[in-house]
Each structure stands twice: as structure tokens, then as C-alpha cells.
Design a protein around this motif. Structure first.
Motif, PDB file in Angstrom:
ATOM      1  N   ILE A  45       1.016  -0.901  -0.235  1.00 48.71           N
ATOM      2  CA  ILE A  45       0.121  -0.139   0.507  1.00 48.71           C
ATOM      3  C   ILE A  45       0.940   1.108  -0.289  1.00 48.71           C
ATOM      4  O   ILE A  45       1.589   1.736   0.816  1.00 48.71           O
ATOM      5  N   GLU A  46       0.784   2.293  -1.395  1.00 41.84           N
ATOM      6  CA  GLU A  46       1.475   2.883  -1.230  1.00 41.84           C
ATOM      7  C   GLU A  46       0.898   4.631  -1.402  1.00 41.84           C
ATOM      8  O   GLU A  46      -0.634   4.490  -1.925  1.00 41.84           O
ATOM      9  N   HIS A  47       1.444   5.533  -0.308  1.00 41.48           N
ATOM     10  CA  HIS A  47       0.344   6.848  -1.001  1.00 41.48           C
ATOM     11  C   HIS A  47       0.257   7.165  -2.345  1.00 41.48           C
ATOM     12  O   HIS A  47       1.017   7.434  -2.738  1.00 41.48           O
ATOM     13  N   GLY A  82       5.875   3.979   0.380  1.00 42.87           N
ATOM     14  CA  GLY A  82       5.489   3.563  -1.060  1.00 42.87           C
ATOM     15  C   GLY A  82       7.381   2.560  -0.944  1.00 42.87           C
ATOM     16  O   GLY A  82       7.776   2.106  -0.043  1.00 42.87           O
ATOM     17  N   GLY A  83       7.059   2.457  -2.249  1.00 42.85           N
ATOM     18  CA  GLY A  83       7.302   3.164  -3.734  1.00 42.85           C
ATOM     19  C   GLY A  83       8.122   4.524  -3.073  1.00 42.85           C
ATOM     20  O   GLY A  83       8.498   4.750  -2.576  1.00 42.85           O
ATOM     21  N   ASN A  84       7.716   4.994  -5.019  1.00 41.89           N
ATOM     22  CA  ASN A  84       8.429   6.168  -5.326  1.00 41.89           C
ATOM     23  C   ASN A  84       8.085   7.301  -4.342  1.00 41.89           C
ATOM     24  O   ASN A  84       8.409   7.805  -4.026  1.00 41.89           O
ATOM     25  N   MET A  85       7.254   7.204  -3.796  1.00 38.59           N
ATOM     26  CA  MET A  85       6.757   8.504  -2.666  1.00 38.59           C
ATOM     27  C   MET A  85       7.183   8.238  -1.270  1.00 38.59           C
ATOM     28  O   MET A  85       7.800   9.653  -0.938  1.00 38.59           O
ATOM     29  N   VAL A  86       8.414   7.622  -1.422  1.00 36.60           N
ATOM     30  CA  VAL A  86       8.224   7.770   0.275  1.00 36.60           C
ATOM     31  C   VAL A  86      10.226   7.839   0.219  1.00 36.60           C
ATOM     32  O   VAL A  86      10.405   8.535   1.454  1.00 36.60           O
ATOM     33  N   SER A  87      10.445   8.605  -1.220  1.00 30.47           N
ATOM     34  CA  SER A  87      11.642   9.286  -1.180  1.00 30.47           C
ATOM     35  C   SER A  87      11.580  10.573  -0.953  1.00 30.47           C
ATOM     36  O   SER A  87      12.799  11.287  -1.098  1.00 30.47           O
ATOM     37  N   ARG A 141       1.021  18.373   2.192  1.00 28.49           N
ATOM     38  CA  ARG A 141       3.078  18.912   1.349  1.00 28.49           C
ATOM     39  C   ARG A 141       2.264  18.292  -0.170  1.00 28.49           C
ATOM     40  O   ARG A 141       1.324  17.627   0.039  1.00 28.49           O
ATOM     41  N   LEU A 142       3.041  18.848  -0.991  1.00 28.41           N
ATOM     42  CA  LEU A 142       3.262  18.095  -2.176  1.00 28.41           C
ATOM     43  C   LEU A 142       3.750  16.900  -2.068  1.00 28.41           C
ATOM     44  O   LEU A 142       4.857  16.726  -1.933  1.00 28.41           O
ATOM     45  N   GLU A 143       3.108  15.672  -3.559  1.00 28.55           N
ATOM     46  CA  GLU A 143       3.171  14.810  -3.009  1.00 28.55           C
ATOM     47  C   GLU A 143       4.346  14.815  -4.257  1.00 28.55           C
ATOM     48  O   GLU A 143       3.846  14.750  -5.633  1.00 28.55           O
ATOM     49  N   LEU A 144       5.710  14.721  -4.228  1.00 33.97           N
ATOM     50  CA  LEU A 144       6.857  15.035  -5.436  1.00 33.97           C
ATOM     51  C   LEU A 144       6.279  13.568  -6.635  1.00 33.97           C
ATOM     52  O   LEU A 144       6.839  13.487  -7.839  1.00 33.97           O
ATOM     53  N   ALA A 145       6.363  12.709  -6.412  1.00 35.11           N
ATOM     54  CA  ALA A 145       6.269  11.493  -6.821  1.00 35.11           C
ATOM     55  C   ALA A 145       5.448  11.300  -7.774  1.00 35.11           C
ATOM     56  O   ALA A 145       5.602  11.235  -9.293  1.00 35.11           O
ATOM     57  N   TRP A 146       4.401  11.785  -7.207  1.00 38.02           N
ATOM     58  CA  TRP A 146       2.648  11.721  -8.295  1.00 38.02           C
ATOM     59  C   TRP A 146       2.553  12.793  -8.822  1.00 38.02           C
ATOM     60  O   TRP A 146       1.227  12.675  -8.945  1.00 38.02           O
ATOM     61  N   ARG A 147       2.613  13.461  -7.736  1.00 36.00           N
ATOM     62  CA  ARG A 147       2.872  15.338  -8.371  1.00 36.00           C
ATOM     63  C   ARG A 147       1.116  15.249  -7.474  1.00 36.00           C
ATOM     64  O   ARG A 147       0.010  15.245  -8.572  1.00 36.00           O
ATOM     65  N   THR A 148       0.127  15.006  -7.074  1.00 34.81           N
ATOM     66  CA  THR A 148      -0.567  15.307  -5.669  1.00 34.81           C
ATOM     67  C   THR A 148      -0.229  15.703  -4.448  1.00 34.81           C
ATOM     68  O   THR A 148       0.479  16.569  -4.160  1.00 34.81           O
ATOM     69  N   THR A 169      -2.122  15.097   2.462  1.00 33.82           N
ATOM     70  CA  THR A 169      -3.213  15.669   3.645  1.00 33.82           C
ATOM     71  C   THR A 169      -2.201  14.932   4.890  1.00 33.82           C
ATOM     72  O   THR A 169      -2.332  14.943   5.807  1.00 33.82           O
ATOM     73  N   ASN A 170      -2.027  13.244   4.746  1.00 33.26           N
ATOM     74  CA  ASN A 170      -0.847  12.995   6.121  1.00 33.26           C
ATOM     75  C   ASN A 170      -2.062  12.597   6.838  1.00 33.26           C
ATOM     76  O   ASN A 170      -1.977  13.039   8.108  1.00 33.26           O
ATOM     77  N   GLU A 171      -3.087  12.721   6.267  1.00 32.62           N
ATOM     78  CA  GLU A 171      -4.757  11.954   7.166  1.00 32.62           C
ATOM     79  C   GLU A 171      -3.918  10.781   7.688  1.00 32.62           C
ATOM     80  O   GLU A 171      -4.859  10.704   9.179  1.00 32.62           O
ATOM     81  N   VAL A 172      -3.503   9.938   7.008  1.00 27.94           N
ATOM     82  CA  VAL A 172      -3.115   8.473   7.616  1.00 27.94           C
ATOM     83  C   VAL A 172      -1.574   8.979   7.540  1.00 27.94           C
ATOM     84  O   VAL A 172      -0.963   9.054   6.551  1.00 27.94           O
ATOM     85  N   GLY A 173      -0.837   7.563   8.474  1.00 31.45           N
ATOM     86  CA  GLY A 173       0.297   8.093   8.974  1.00 31.45           C
ATOM     87  C   GLY A 173       0.391   6.522   9.044  1.00 31.45           C
ATOM     88  O   GLY A 173       0.154   5.498   9.443  1.00 31.45           O
ATOM     89  N   THR A 174       1.917   6.601   9.589  1.00 27.43           N
ATOM     90  CA  THR A 174       2.783   4.995  10.041  1.00 27.43           C
ATOM     91  C   THR A 174       1.639   4.527  11.191  1.00 27.43           C
ATOM     92  O   THR A 174       1.254   3.655  11.335  1.00 27.43           O
ATOM     93  N   ASN A 175       1.091   5.164  12.223  1.00 25.03           N
ATOM     94  CA  ASN A 175       0.565   4.421  13.458  1.00 25.03           C
ATOM     95  C   ASN A 175      -1.180   4.601  13.049  1.00 25.03           C
ATOM     96  O   ASN A 175      -1.223   3.366  13.730  1.00 25.03           O
ATOM     97  N   GLU A 176      -1.617   4.745  12.389  1.00 23.32           N
ATOM     98  CA  GLU A 176      -2.894   4.954  11.411  1.00 23.32           C
ATOM     99  C   GLU A 176      -2.193   3.245  10.709  1.00 23.32           C
ATOM    100  O   GLU A 176      -3.226   2.520  10.846  1.00 23.32           O
TER     101      GLU A 176
END
Ligand code: AHR
Length: 497
Positions: A25-27, A69-74, A91-98, A101-108
Motif C-alpha cells: 500500500i503506497e500513498h 512507498g514506493g516512489n512516494m517514500v523518497s 504537502r506536495l507529494e513529488l513522486a506522483w505530483r498530488t 494530506t497526511n490524514e493517515v500515517g505510520t500509527n494509523e
């Protein structure tokens, strides 16, 4: 046309590591937002996770899920995704240019994985960041308490450490598209030093170093060799990624593409073992095939997506029947290499090049590729046996001597069960097969399941499962010989007990 096969309890490749049935599962696109997480959906639980999706993930019995990720993690700052939601930055997510929102992160995500019955395979950012962010993250997730980062986790409501065992040292660092792309030397050094620091925080973890993004990379397999030459003693696995497609609509050639995967695996094993020999090492590096799937149907649609939107429908491949056949052959290839491929991740799991799709206002449903994945994940646990197969062969555009039938089998000693997985790639003809089961005396045929369809391009939709398993009632087991007809272009699961 006829196939013959011998299976014997003694012909053992290795015990199957169940982590080869992992996923990812990648963001990215609607994998997280609108996929596993959709608080406004009628199926959402108290944390906003879709229960209908969790049910389907459980049906796949996914033991481990790679994240984020995936490319997103970089280019990801993990700190953005923890703590009170109202404080989390967009944030601007650079890998997929979206927009992320960071509503979901590590703990979730750790919570979600628990609900789905999976472990987490966590990736650290070795693109824009490095040793420091990685050692802080593992202190946050794995250290019990009494330090800045572990106490921060506790203050976020997670008293017990997450004890994440498996970690990826970056993602596809050989790829020029990767934010923070590195030469093999640059990556090897960073991977080694990050590994060292992370294992100082928690020596029980296992680490995956990046290999090549696919077999077509100009630096393959030198990237693996250089990286391992530097980091060998500090890492445990090397990663492989590969996606396939049928762009030229040449099905005979497409269905043979598991031979490319087989060649990839053999080359990486040889590379690992060359470095082992060079170092006079007793340690063996195993393989983590942590991105694999069919990916090409959505390429054109993705060109049209406007940048900087939130969770747009990216990489939403709509899989057909022939894709399911190739997925079956790729899973068979993993079983044939059960001695060295110890982890794998179908990329990905929900909406993004995925076996599970969701409707924003409706149900979750199964793509064609769901079925071979579910079958092998369910019944492919035990010892992988080497089938001795005699079968006619064909040549295609890129491959020669392609057996019309692919086969793997898994013997579950504990449950006294044997399962045989078979793909018939013949485009016109069914294939009679005789399987000599010499050492499986007193076994009975339980069932012969199959995926068949007259149209190689048939797809499933939210309302109609055009491609779903049926039973073949004609197979027999007499005097230790199993006789079956493998329908033309079919996926087959024959179970005995
Ligand atoms: O799975 C989709 C993408 O494919 C991943 O982000 C990347 O690692 C690979 O190129």
C-alpha cells in the motif's frame, strides 16, 4: 498434445516463506484515501477504515504489507504523518505530483494492518533524507520508552512499541525518476550506514536493500553487485521489482513472461552468491520481490490526470482474464524459487494496480487477478515440491522453448494436504495431464478449481464477476495417478488430502 508429471514428497525445494504472499500500500492514487481509508463511507469503522476492504484483504491472507512507498517514500517526511491530525501539514507529494494530506500515517497504518491480519514492511526515505530520519523513525516505532521519539509515540496514544521487524532501505534508488536517485556506490554507502544505525536501535530487525527497478535497467545487475559489495554484512535481503504488460496484444508471448521473471531471479541469486564468494562469507542474502504485477492498462489515462489534486484515480488498471493467467504463472515462479525468494509483494493491494477495487459510494470488488493470488496464498503454504514435468513447448517473440504448462506444488505436512497449481497457456487446445503421485498413497482428490473464460480480455466489474473460479468435475485419481484435462488458457488448482 499431452503432459505428464511426477510429484514426490522427496523432491523438496524448500519450505515456502509465507511472506511471499505479501502486498503493498503506497500513498498513491486511491490506495489509502478512498481505498483502505474512507471515513465517510457506510462501511467505515471507528478509525475510518473500510471494513469491506479489510474483509477482502483477509480473504487474500496477506501476511505482510509494504508501506508507505514506493516512489512516494523518497520525498516523505514520516513526522508529517504522526500526532494530532489537525497539526499535520499538507504537502506536495513529488513522486506522483498530488497533494498529501497526511490524514493517515505510520500509527494509523499499523492499526489497519493489525485489523487486516498483516505485518508491516516499512520503508525509510533514502532519497531526500537518510540516516538521521531513519534512526528516529525506528526509535519512534520500535523503542519501548524513555527517549524523545519513543515517548513521543506514547504521547500519540501508542504505549506499546509497534515492533516492526522488516524494513526497506529506500525504494528503486537506481531509477533516474526517483527523487534523490543515487549511483550504486552512493546508495551502497548510504544503505550500509543507515542499516548500521537502525540495527543499533533494534538489532532484531531485518533489512532489504534496493536492487534494480527492473531487468531493463542499464545498471542491472551491477547495481546489486556494487551495493552488496559495500553493504553485504549489514543487510539481509535484496529487492527485485518487475511489472509486465501485453501492449502488443501478443498473448502467447505475454503468457511466457514469467520466464523473464525466472531469469531475473536466477541472475540476482548469482549476483548475491558471487559477492558471498568474493567476501568468503557464510551469510546468504535472500530475495525480496517486493513489487510485481501487471501494469500497463492505465498508462494512457494517467497522462491525463491534473497535478496537485488529492487522491486522484491513478494507476487503476482494469485486469482481464489473460492477466490472471500470467499472475498464476508468476506465483508459480515464486514457488519454484522458494529456497531463495523469501518475501514478495504484489504491487499493489487496493485500487492502485490492485486485486481489490473500491467504488467511492459503493462496494469493494475483486479483479480477475484476485483469484490466483487468493488460491496460492491460501493453499500454497507448506513445502514447495519440484514437479518433474514433460510437456510440449512453443516459441514466442521473446522466448524459446516455453512449456505450454507451468506447474508448482505445495505439500502441507501438518495438514496432510497436497495442492498442485497449473497454468495451461495453449491458446487453442485443452491439455490432458497425467500426474504420477507415487509417494502420496491414500490421498483423495478434494477438488479441481479452475479459472476459464472464452474471452481472454474478459474483465470483472463492480456488478459482475465474469471471471471467477469454477469446478472441474472430470478429474480422477486412480491407483496414485491423477488424470485431468486442463482447459485451454486456464488456471488450475488441484487439491488432495
Ligand atoms: O507501484 C507503483 C510504483 O512502481 C512504485 O511507487 C515504484 O516503486 C515503482 O516504480
Amino acid at each position: 498434445l499431452k503432459a505428464k508429471m511426477v510429484l514426490d514428497k522427496q523432491f523438496q525445494i524448500a519450505k515456502v516463506d509465507e511472506r511471499i504472499y505479501g502486498s503493498f500500500i503506497e500513498h498513491l492514487g486511491r490506495a489509502v484515501y478512498g481505498g483502505i481509508y474512507q471515513p465517510e463511507h457506510s462501511e467505515a469503522d471507528e478509525q475510518g477504515f473500510r471494513k469491506d476492504v479489510i474483509e477482502l484483504v483477509k480473504e487474500l491472507r496477506v501476511p505482510i504489507v509494504r508501506y508507505p512507498g514506493g516512489n512516494m517514500v523518497s520525498a516523505y517526511n514520516w513526522e508529517d504523518g504522526v500526532g494530532p491530525r489537525e497539526d499535520r501539514p499538507r504537502r506536495l507529494e513529488l513522486a506522483w505530483r498530488t497533494i498529501e494530506t497526511n490524514e493517515v500515517g505510520t500509527n494509523e497504518f499499523v492499526d489497519w494492518a493489525k485489523k487486516a491480519g498483516s505485518d508491516v514492511m516499512m520503508a525509510v526515505n533514502l532519497g531526500t533524507r537518510g540516516i538521521d530520519a531513519a534512526r528516529n523513525l525506528i526509535e519512534y516505532t520500535n523503542h519501548p520508552s524513555g527517549t524523545y521519539w519513543s515517548d513521543l509515540r506514547r504521547s500519540h496514544g501508542y504505549e506499546a512499541p509497534h515492533a516492526i521487524k522488516t524494513w526497506c532501505l529506500g525504494n528503486e534508488m537506481d531509477g533516474p525518476w526517483q527523487v534523490g536517485h543515487k549511483t550504486a556506490y552512493e546508495y551502497g554507502r548510504l544503505a550500509q550506514e543507515t542499516a548500521k544505525a537502525m540495527k543499533l536501535v533494534d538489532p532484531t530487525i531485518e533489512l532489504v536493500a534496493c536492487g534494480s527497478s527492473n531487468t531493463g535497467m542499464p545498471t542491472f545487475p551491477e547495481y546489486e553487485a556494487t551495493t552488496l559489495d559495500i553493504a553485504y554484512d549489514h543487510v539481509d535481503y535484496i529487492s527485485l521489482h518487475q511489472y509486465y504488460g501485453n501492449r502488443s496484444n501478443d498473448t502467447a508471448n505475454y503468457l511466457a513472461k514469467n520466464h523473464d521473471m525466472d531469469h531475473f531471479i536466477k541472475t540476482v541469486i548469482a549476483t548475491c552468491d558471487y559477492i558471498k564468494a568474493k567476501k568468503r562469507s557464510k551469510k546468504t542474502i535472500n530475495l525480496s520481490f517486493d513489487e510485481w504485477n501487471v501494469w500497463y492498462h492505465s498508462n494512457d489515462a494517467d497522462q491525463k490526470i491534473e497535478p496537485w489534486s488529492i487522491a486522484p484515480p491513478q494507476l487503476e488498471d482494469h485486469y482481464n482474464f489473460e492477466d490472471a493467467l500470467l499472475i498464476g504463472s508468476l506465483l508459480i515462479t515464486f514457488l519454484q524459487h522458494a529456497d531463495r525468494v523469501k518475501m514478495a509483494a504484489m504491487a499493489q493491494l487496493v485500487n492502485v494496480i490492485a486485486p481489490i477495487m473500491t467504488e467511492n459510494n459503493g462496494r469493494a470488488w475483486k479483479q480477475t487477478i484476485f483469484y490466483p493470488y487468493a488460491h496460492v496464498s491460501t493453499y500454497g503454504r507448506g513445502i514447495s515440491l519440484k514437479p518433474i514435468l514433460t510437456v510440449p513447448k512453443y516459441d514466442s517473440k521473446d522466448f524459446t522453448d516455453v512449456p505450454y504448462v507451468d506447474a508448482a506444488s505445495v505439500y502441507n505436512e501438518e495438514h496432510e494436504e497436497l495442492t498442485i497449481f497449473l497454468v495451461n497457456k495453449h491458446l487453442e487446445s485443452s491439455m490432458p495431464i497425467e500426474i504420477d503421485l507415487r509417494s502420496f498413497t491414500n490421498y483423495q482428490l478434494v477438488e479441481h478449481m479452475q479459472l476459464v473464460h472464452n474471452d481472454l480480455k474478459a474483465v470483472n466489474t463492480k456488478d459482475h464477476q465474469a471471471v471467477s473460479p469454477t469446478y472441474n468435475a472430470d478429474s480422477t485419481l486412480v491407483d496414485g495417478v491423477l488424470t485431468a484435462q486442463l482447459a485451454k488458457t486456464s488456471w488450475n488448482v488441484i487439491r488432495l488430502r
